[in-house]
Design a protein around this motif. Sequence first.
Motif, PDB file in Angstrom:
ATOM      1  N   ILE A   1       0.872  -1.185   0.000  1.00  0.00           N
ATOM      2  CA  ILE A   1       0.000   0.000   0.000  1.00  0.00           C
ATOM      3  C   ILE A   1       0.905   1.229   0.000  1.00  0.00           C
ATOM      4  N   MET A   2       0.632   2.153  -0.918  1.00  0.00           N
ATOM      5  CA  MET A   2       1.362   3.424  -0.877  1.00  0.00           C
ATOM      6  C   MET A   2       0.497   4.419  -0.110  1.00  0.00           C
ATOM      7  N   LEU A   3       1.021   4.900   1.003  1.00  0.00           N
ATOM      8  CA  LEU A   3       0.302   5.835   1.873  1.00  0.00           C
ATOM      9  C   LEU A   3       0.880   7.241   1.679  1.00  0.00           C
ATOM     10  N   ARG A   4      -0.002   8.217   1.539  1.00  0.00           N
ATOM     11  CA  ARG A   4       0.420   9.586   1.215  1.00  0.00           C
ATOM     12  C   ARG A   4      -0.152  10.577   2.222  1.00  0.00           C
ATOM     13  N   ASP A   5       0.684  11.548   2.615  1.00  0.00           N
ATOM     14  CA  ASP A   5       0.174  12.711   3.323  1.00  0.00           C
ATOM     15  C   ASP A   5       0.837  13.948   2.737  1.00  0.00           C
ATOM     16  N   LYS A   6       0.734  15.070   3.412  1.00  0.00           N
ATOM     17  CA  LYS A   6       1.229  16.322   2.835  1.00  0.00           C
ATOM     18  C   LYS A   6       2.742  16.331   2.635  1.00  0.00           C
ATOM     19  N   THR A   7       3.463  15.427   3.330  1.00  0.00           N
ATOM     20  CA  THR A   7       4.927  15.444   3.262  1.00  0.00           C
ATOM     21  C   THR A   7       5.497  14.483   2.230  1.00  0.00           C
ATOM     22  N   GLY A   8       4.670  13.547   1.747  1.00  0.00           N
ATOM     23  CA  GLY A   8       5.187  12.588   0.778  1.00  0.00           C
ATOM     24  C   GLY A   8       4.539  11.223   0.934  1.00  0.00           C
ATOM     25  N   GLU A   9       5.253  10.168   0.521  1.00  0.00           N
ATOM     26  CA  GLU A   9       4.698   8.823   0.474  1.00  0.00           C
ATOM     27  C   GLU A   9       5.589   7.836   1.230  1.00  0.00           C
ATOM     28  N   THR A  10       4.947   6.837   1.824  1.00  0.00           N
ATOM     29  CA  THR A  10       5.648   5.705   2.424  1.00  0.00           C
ATOM     30  C   THR A  10       4.968   4.421   1.962  1.00  0.00           C
ATOM     31  N   GLN A  11       5.779   3.425   1.606  1.00  0.00           N
ATOM     32  CA  GLN A  11       5.216   2.145   1.200  1.00  0.00           C
ATOM     33  C   GLN A  11       4.975   1.273   2.427  1.00  0.00           C
ATOM     34  N   LEU A  12       3.767   0.689   2.474  1.00  0.00           N
ATOM     35  CA  LEU A  12       3.399  -0.250   3.534  1.00  0.00           C
ATOM     36  C   LEU A  12       3.485  -1.669   2.962  1.00  0.00           C
ATOM     37  N   PHE A  13       3.806  -2.626   3.819  1.00  0.00           N
ATOM     38  CA  PHE A  13       4.074  -3.991   3.358  1.00  0.00           C
ATOM     39  C   PHE A  13       3.321  -4.997   4.219  1.00  0.00           C
ATOM     40  N   LEU A  14       2.639  -5.944   3.548  1.00  0.00           N
ATOM     41  CA  LEU A  14       1.972  -7.050   4.226  1.00  0.00           C
ATOM     42  C   LEU A  14       2.314  -8.340   3.494  1.00  0.00           C
ATOM     43  N   GLU A  15       2.471  -9.468   4.222  1.00  0.00           N
ATOM     44  CA  GLU A  15       2.895 -10.734   3.615  1.00  0.00           C
ATOM     45  C   GLU A  15       2.137 -11.897   4.247  1.00  0.00           C
ATOM     46  N   GLU A  16       1.600 -12.754   3.380  1.00  0.00           N
ATOM     47  CA  GLU A  16       0.929 -13.951   3.888  1.00  0.00           C
ATOM     48  C   GLU A  16       1.918 -14.790   4.699  1.00  0.00           C
ATOM     49  N   GLY A  17       1.414 -15.333   5.796  1.00  0.00           N
ATOM     50  CA  GLY A  17       2.281 -16.128   6.663  1.00  0.00           C
ATOM     51  C   GLY A  17       2.860 -15.307   7.782  1.00  0.00           C
ATOM     52  N   THR A  18       3.077 -14.017   7.514  1.00  0.00           N
ATOM     53  CA  THR A  18       3.576 -13.103   8.553  1.00  0.00           C
ATOM     54  C   THR A  18       2.453 -12.215   9.061  1.00  0.00           C
ATOM     55  N   THR A  19       1.659 -11.718   8.118  1.00  0.00           N
ATOM     56  CA  THR A  19       0.512 -10.877   8.451  1.00  0.00           C
ATOM     57  C   THR A  19      -0.717 -11.762   8.625  1.00  0.00           C
ATOM     58  N   SER A  20      -1.584 -11.428   9.575  1.00  0.00           N
ATOM     59  CA  SER A  20      -2.785 -12.229   9.807  1.00  0.00           C
ATOM     60  C   SER A  20      -3.714 -12.161   8.602  1.00  0.00           C
ATOM     61  N   ALA A  21      -4.493 -13.238   8.418  1.00  0.00           N
ATOM     62  CA  ALA A  21      -5.452 -13.280   7.307  1.00  0.00           C
ATOM     63  C   ALA A  21      -6.475 -12.160   7.429  1.00  0.00           C
ATOM     64  N   GLU A  22      -6.879 -11.852   8.668  1.00  0.00           N
ATOM     65  CA  GLU A  22      -7.860 -10.786   8.889  1.00  0.00           C
ATOM     66  C   GLU A  22      -7.311  -9.428   8.435  1.00  0.00           C
ATOM     67  N   LEU A  23      -6.049  -9.153   8.760  1.00  0.00           N
ATOM     68  CA  LEU A  23      -5.433  -7.871   8.381  1.00  0.00           C
ATOM     69  C   LEU A  23      -5.237  -7.792   6.860  1.00  0.00           C
ATOM     70  N   LEU A  24      -4.857  -8.920   6.239  1.00  0.00           N
ATOM     71  CA  LEU A  24      -4.719  -8.936   4.783  1.00  0.00           C
ATOM     72  C   LEU A  24      -6.057  -8.659   4.106  1.00  0.00           C
ATOM     73  N   ALA A  25      -7.119  -9.279   4.621  1.00  0.00           N
ATOM     74  CA  ALA A  25      -8.449  -9.056   4.054  1.00  0.00           C
ATOM     75  C   ALA A  25      -8.856  -7.596   4.203  1.00  0.00           C
ATOM     76  N   GLN A  26      -8.541  -7.011   5.353  1.00  0.00           N
ATOM     77  CA  GLN A  26      -8.856  -5.604   5.581  1.00  0.00           C
ATOM     78  C   GLN A  26      -8.096  -4.720   4.588  1.00  0.00           C
ATOM     79  N   ALA A  27      -6.827  -5.062   4.350  1.00  0.00           N
ATOM     80  CA  ALA A  27      -6.016  -4.274   3.414  1.00  0.00           C
ATOM     81  C   ALA A  27      -6.547  -4.387   1.991  1.00  0.00           C
ATOM     82  N   ARG A  28      -7.015  -5.582   1.634  1.00  0.00           N
ATOM     83  CA  ARG A  28      -7.517  -5.784   0.269  1.00  0.00           C
ATOM     84  C   ARG A  28      -8.838  -5.032   0.023  1.00  0.00           C
ATOM     85  N   ASP A  29      -9.516  -4.669   1.083  1.00  0.00           N
ATOM     86  CA  ASP A  29     -10.768  -3.916   0.944  1.00  0.00           C
ATOM     87  C   ASP A  29     -10.538  -2.405   0.805  1.00  0.00           C
TER      88      ASP A  29
END
Length: 584
Positions: A37-65
């Motif tokens: 996920i690329m997250l943006r605010d007034k100062t610029g962008e930061t890339q967010l990272f999620l990975e199956e096996g490390t990130t919970s299935a619930e959090l991945l589903a939330q991110a995909r929505d």
Amino acid sequence: MYRSHNCGELRAQNINQNVVLSGWVQRVRDKGHLLWIMLRDKTGETQLFLEEGTTSAELLAQARDLGREYVIRIEGRVIERASKNTNIPTGDIEVAVSKIEVLNSSETPPFTIEDDTDGGEELRMQYRYLDLRRKPMRDNILLRHRMLQLVRNYLSTQEFVEIETPYLIKSTPEGARDFVVPSRMHQGQFYALPQSPQTFKQLLMISGFERYFQIVRCFRDEDFRADRQPEFTQIDCELSFVNEQDIINVFTGMVKTIFNEVKGIDLGEFPVLTYAEAMRNYGNDRPDLRYGMKFNYLTESLSGTDFPPFKNTVDAGGDVISICAPGAASYTRKQLDKLTDFIKDPRFGMQGLVWVKYEEDGSIKSSVDKFFDEETKKAWLTMANATKGDLLLILAAQTNAVQKAMSELRIEMAKQLELRNPNVFAPCWVVEFPLVEWNPEQNRFDAMHHPFTAPQPEDEGILDTGNARSRAYDMVINGMEVGGGSIRIHDAEMQNKVFSLLGISEQERENKFGFLIRSLKNGAPPHGGIAFGFDRLCAILAGTESIRDVIAFPKNNAGRDMMLDAPAFIDQLQLNELGISTNS
């Protein structure tokens, strides 16, 4: 806590830190087992990272929505980015997400919120609040903010006092049309919105403040183009006990400070051209000095010519003018024919175009080979300082017409030859404009600047001829007027003489300017001032040709606010309160 850091400030030294970020979802990239996920605010962008096996299935589903422009808050740990991105400051890191909170969802935006958006200007103006999320637009508004602070700081160090003047004033249309405001308390009477604070700043000089400035909104009901808006911002200034050179020195310093602080550029010296010099050399009182192509007058050398277009012009007291287009001898006949068509446009009124090529091998070819010998054409090239590979373009007509047409041809050639580098800045001052110009439609003189501009002292005796020079001056950068002003008339008798020259009757001047005439009789000091088009100045530093790009909420080319859908009709109740009837 919505954030521990801004999106644009995380770097490699933040690796292994736990952070909280908030902003807008720029985009989601889902590779199945990996999700970014690329997250943006007034100062610029930061890339967010999620990975199956490390990130919970619930959090991945939330991110995909998540959709574009969702507002979210995340928690996570800064990690080193496997595939670094050198195009963004945060490209060495990403954030392994442990929690996502949706603060607000978003409809699918009508255009992509990217630097290179797919939205047209009208659509982006309709959703301006979304357009302002894009980095180029945000950078322009931040540039504008920075310039505002620089102007205020500079003028304050020069002992200027910031004073606000009224927005509801009396209509005194002398230039563009006024925007008028009906009065409910005084039905049938109207205020006007100020085209500039001109008379107020003169009154402040008479009040003894000596140095005034205001960053002020002004309003003009005029036709629209890229560098005009019905409401715009001026840096408005007035000074007492000064002459033209004093004002040139102060405001050359202001503009040099802005360019130095914003661009890191030293503009160097600002050439000073008289209006007569600018018109003779460039056919334009806003000359673009980033490139050459200065006019060369062939008129005297053609006094005995038999070539009809030149002979007829010279015999009628007109001028034959050439410009030298560098490196354009390679132009084909088709390209030269297009230039001829361009200059024969009814706006310019030229009958034709003569060209002379100085070929790379030293030979000379022209459209008038059978009329002029090699020696004559060589002399023309020499007068223009032409070198091998250059192209000479020649026009002939009455002086004013040929200067105007050649100015347009010079600008067109600069465009075609890509000589208008937006990263090069060529300022100058143009001074000694004519005091008045003839208006054939109304059979009267109009003020070239405004009716409060003083004539040159040595020309006061020739006011009635209409040939007097004024004490006006403009600052020009890259062919655009960014500031203009004048030394004012501070004597009531001279002001009345100028009003008479402009055909303003005693009754009219009393109705419109009686307060000013009376103030000039009460110890008015010598004074002068200048107003800078702040939007234009911002556009030049931002590298854009449209001032709409540096205004948060501009109007479109038709003067409409596309976001608010204004102007709009108002209901009959409001009209009744104002005593306004809609019946024709």
